[in-house]
Scaffold this motif. Structure first.
Motif, PDB file in Angstrom:
ATOM      1  N   SER A  62      45.718  11.817 113.774  1.00 18.63           N
ATOM      2  CA  SER A  62      46.363  12.355 115.002  1.00 18.63           C
ATOM      3  C   SER A  62      45.383  12.419 116.138  1.00 18.63           C
ATOM      4  CB  SER A  62      47.049  13.876 114.589  1.00 18.63           C
ATOM      5  OG  SER A  62      46.052  14.497 114.567  1.00 18.63           O
ATOM      6  N   SER A  64      43.210  10.148 116.959  1.00 22.20           N
ATOM      7  CA  SER A  64      42.762   8.887 117.379  1.00 22.20           C
ATOM      8  C   SER A  64      42.905   8.426 118.804  1.00 22.20           C
ATOM      9  CB  SER A  64      43.423   7.812 116.623  1.00 22.20           C
ATOM     10  OG  SER A  64      42.971   6.608 117.071  1.00 22.20           O
ATOM     11  N   ARG A  65      41.994   7.956 119.432  1.00 18.57           N
ATOM     12  CA  ARG A  65      42.043   7.680 120.873  1.00 18.57           C
ATOM     13  C   ARG A  65      42.671   6.132 121.146  1.00 18.57           C
ATOM     14  NH1 ARG A  65      36.602   9.299 124.332  1.00 18.57           N
ATOM     15  NH2 ARG A  65      38.300   8.633 125.789  1.00 18.57           N
ATOM     16  N   GLY A  67      45.062   5.015 118.912  1.00 16.15           N
ATOM     17  CA  GLY A  67      46.195   4.836 118.172  1.00 16.15           C
ATOM     18  C   GLY A  67      46.123   4.639 116.915  1.00 16.15           C
ATOM     19  N   THR A  68      47.086   4.263 116.133  1.00 15.51           N
ATOM     20  CA  THR A  68      46.958   4.094 114.489  1.00 15.51           C
ATOM     21  C   THR A  68      47.965   2.656 114.352  1.00 15.51           C
ATOM     22  OG1 THR A  68      48.998   5.355 114.165  1.00 15.51           O
ATOM     23  CG2 THR A  68      47.006   6.401 114.043  1.00 15.51           C
ATOM     24  N   ASP A  76      39.376  -2.492 121.972  1.00 14.45           N
ATOM     25  CA  ASP A  76      39.660  -1.242 121.640  1.00 14.45           C
ATOM     26  C   ASP A  76      38.472  -0.337 121.420  1.00 14.45           C
ATOM     27  OD1 ASP A  76      42.420  -1.306 122.419  1.00 14.45           O
ATOM     28  OD2 ASP A  76      42.843  -1.784 120.206  1.00 14.45           O
TER      29      ASP A  76
END
Length: 273
Positions: A62, A64-65, A67-68, A76
């Motif tokens: 939650s 993460s900069r 995403g997942t 990235d």
């Protein structure tokens, strides 16, 4: 040595066209060669960490900069472009290691914790760094690679990963969402669909020299080399880019792991002080 070590101009990211969703695993799987290990019981701290990893990983994800997702774009992750830009220099240093790979230790000897997914000596590892501990002799043999690794922000682990013919790393999930896995392929067997690949969930990707593969190891993944030639990648792990609360929890989690016998085994076995 086969011609997979020839210099070619490759872009830094992995083409989407090499993603092949399938339901089967490795095709034409051969029996693994080499010494077979008994799986060791994990230390108490690691067993507790694995029990706590699911709620911790949900929180870290939650934060993460980036995403997942099972796979990420190399852009990235800060600082790793230098690896693809200098992959030929890394490859040239790695070629000497690959030629003398009988002397490269198996990952199961360097890190006994990995024997569950790598139960034979066919997966070999030439370490540069592990959780802040430096393999000085290996770094001296490959100074350009070592210097490039030193330039990567938030590097946690870095080693040449060699799959001998017949290697199969069993399906598994990593411990923490605080890390991102990165492969820089250096020497790859001639392409034969399905025989030398990485699977993350239902995405199957092959390795191409110079193309970075970036993935989240907390998704189920496995890898294999069922060809007659070795496969060599530079494998690194870096801290996942996260917001401040996630960075604090992630770094504390790694601080705890560093003090387990799991990491101390690596420190001793790579000759670090």
């Amino acid at each position: 040595m086969s011609n997979q070590l020839e210099a070619t101009d490759f872009p830094s990211s992995s083409p989407r066209g090499r993603v092949r969703p399938r339901e089967d695993g490795p095709r034409g799987q051969a029996s693994e060669q080499g010494e077979r290990y008994d799986r060791q019981r994990l230390p108490l701290a690691m067993r507790l960490a694995r029990k706590l990893r699911f709620p911790v990983n949900r929180f870290l994800a939650s934060q993460s900069r980036v995403g997942t997702a099972p796979f990420f774009e190399p852009s990235d992750i800060p600082g790793i472009r230098a690896l693809s830009e200098n992959w030929e220099a890394i490859r040239d240093e790695a070629a000497a290691v690959l030629a003398d790979r009988a002397r490269v230790p198996a990952l199961g000897k360097v890190s006994p914790d990995h024997r569950g997914i790598a139960p034979t000596s066919s997966w070999k590892s030439f370490f540069f760094t592990g959780y802040g501990y430096q393999a000085k002799a290996n770094r001296a043999r490959c100074p350009k690679t070592a210097a490039l690794l030193d330039s990567i922000p938030d590097l946690v682990v870095g080693f040449y990963s060699i799959f001998e013919p017949g290697t199969h790393v069993k399906a598994h999930k990593g411990v923490t969402s605080g890390l991102i896995n990165i492969h820089l392929p250096l020497s790859v067997p001639a392409r034969d669909l399905g025989r030398c690949e990485l699977r993350v969930e239902q995405d199957y990707r092959s390795w191409t020299p110079g193309h970075l593969l970036v993935f989240d190891e907390t998704y189920e993944h496995e890898a294999w080399n069922q060809t007659s030639e070795p496969r060599l990648v530079l494998l690194i792990q870096v801290l996942r880019p996260m917001h401040l609360p996630g960075r604090m929890i992630g770094r504390f989690f790694l601080w705890c792991i560093k003090r387990t016998s799991f990491v101390q085994d690596i420190r001793r076995n790579i000759g670090a002080e």
